[in-house]
Design a protein around this motif. Sequence first.
Motif, mmCIF file in Angstrom:
data_model
loop_
_atom_site.group_PDB
_atom_site.id
_atom_site.type_symbol
_atom_site.label_atom_id
_atom_site.label_comp_id
_atom_site.label_asym_id
_atom_site.label_seq_id
_atom_site.Cartn_x
_atom_site.Cartn_y
_atom_site.Cartn_z
ATOM 1 N N GLU A 11 0.851 -1.368 0.045
ATOM 2 C CA GLU A 11 0.150 -0.102 0.119
ATOM 3 C C GLU A 11 0.794 1.225 -0.108
ATOM 4 O OE1 GLU A 11 -2.741 -0.240 3.209
ATOM 5 O OE2 GLU A 11 -4.238 -1.845 2.123
ATOM 6 N N ARG A 12 2.109 1.099 -0.343
ATOM 7 C CA ARG A 12 2.951 2.296 -0.389
ATOM 8 C C ARG A 12 2.598 3.068 -1.805
ATOM 9 N NH1 ARG A 12 8.992 0.661 1.054
ATOM 10 N NH2 ARG A 12 8.248 -0.794 -0.357
ATOM 11 N N ASP A 13 3.070 4.261 -1.786
ATOM 12 C CA ASP A 13 2.781 4.860 -3.235
ATOM 13 C C ASP A 13 4.288 5.173 -3.900
ATOM 14 O OD1 ASP A 13 3.856 6.936 -1.857
ATOM 15 O OD2 ASP A 13 2.218 8.286 -1.964
ATOM 16 N N GLU A 14 4.219 5.762 -4.888
ATOM 17 C CA GLU A 14 5.618 5.812 -6.058
ATOM 18 C C GLU A 14 6.392 7.047 -5.043
ATOM 19 O OE1 GLU A 14 5.768 5.491 -10.192
ATOM 20 O OE2 GLU A 14 6.010 7.600 -10.058
ATOM 21 N N ASP A 15 7.623 6.785 -4.932
ATOM 22 C CA ASP A 15 8.680 7.479 -4.294
ATOM 23 C C ASP A 15 9.885 7.896 -5.401
ATOM 24 O OD1 ASP A 15 10.695 9.214 -2.954
ATOM 25 O OD2 ASP A 15 9.740 8.513 -1.083
ATOM 26 N N ARG A 16 9.765 9.010 -6.082
ATOM 27 C CA ARG A 16 10.979 9.022 -7.278
ATOM 28 C C ARG A 16 12.383 9.297 -6.385
ATOM 29 N NH1 ARG A 16 9.599 9.648 -12.538
ATOM 30 N NH2 ARG A 16 7.331 9.200 -12.724
ATOM 31 N N GLU A 17 12.447 9.872 -5.332
ATOM 32 C CA GLU A 17 13.787 10.217 -4.883
ATOM 33 C C GLU A 17 14.488 8.882 -4.243
ATOM 34 O OE1 GLU A 17 13.330 13.175 -1.688
ATOM 35 O OE2 GLU A 17 12.560 14.758 -3.030
ATOM 36 N N ILE A 18 13.761 8.017 -3.807
ATOM 37 C CA ILE A 18 14.423 6.538 -3.579
ATOM 38 C C ILE A 18 14.306 5.296 -4.660
ATOM 39 C CG2 ILE A 18 14.182 7.042 -1.054
ATOM 40 C CD1 ILE A 18 11.902 5.039 -0.915
#
Length: 244
Positions: free
Chosen positions: A107-114
Amino acid sequence: MADRIWLDVPFSEKDEAKAAGARWDPQAKRWYAPRPGMEALQPWAARPEVPDLLPGEDRTFGSGLFVDLVPSSCWFTNVRSCIAERDWERLRRMLLRRAGYRCEICERDEDREIKRWLEAHERWSYDEATSTQALRRLICLCSDCHRTTHFGLAQVRGQADAAFEHLRAVTGMSVDQAKAHVRDAFALWERRSARAWTLDLSLLTDAGITLAEPPQAHQRGRIAETELSRAQAKDQQWRSRTRR
């Protein structure tokens, strides 16, 4: 946004579409025509949306996080390899939307930084009586859950420890339980890899998705080696940059 003239632009054609006048909507994550009647953008005119539930799809099939290895005899028969690029864009968009732009497991969303992305994964059934590999469900996974699912690829890319720890974190398995789970998954993979499978993609064709010809079985091993070498080189480049 409701008045946008949306386009279906495959990633490989984004520069061409942009040069023809297409614009990118970062919120909708989709290309659009800034005004009506732009003939140069007609090649990317949007087709009807893919239905949220594909005909015959079982969204309860293969629930949760588990190691789900594709038999070597079925490599490069994944959905992205088997459908036309523009239809892949339509399908990917539907998967993200119906998942609420979150991983359907953790249920996590996208995180471009990581560098955590949202990706499509297939759930297959294997009928040993008929040697049929049938697509039963499509699911939206974050790159961490997807890496664990494809544990063999994680091993090749030097990411097995991270994949193993993510498996334990999401499922609550003990170390011994997780090790047994991985062993069982590889034993099943070896058995399934010993035979040739007939591909059933009626889940897609019944939804009006155009199929592309997948690589022939005798070509898949060589293609796999090439793709894995590229992936390893890309991983090494990224690790070198992050150490600077």
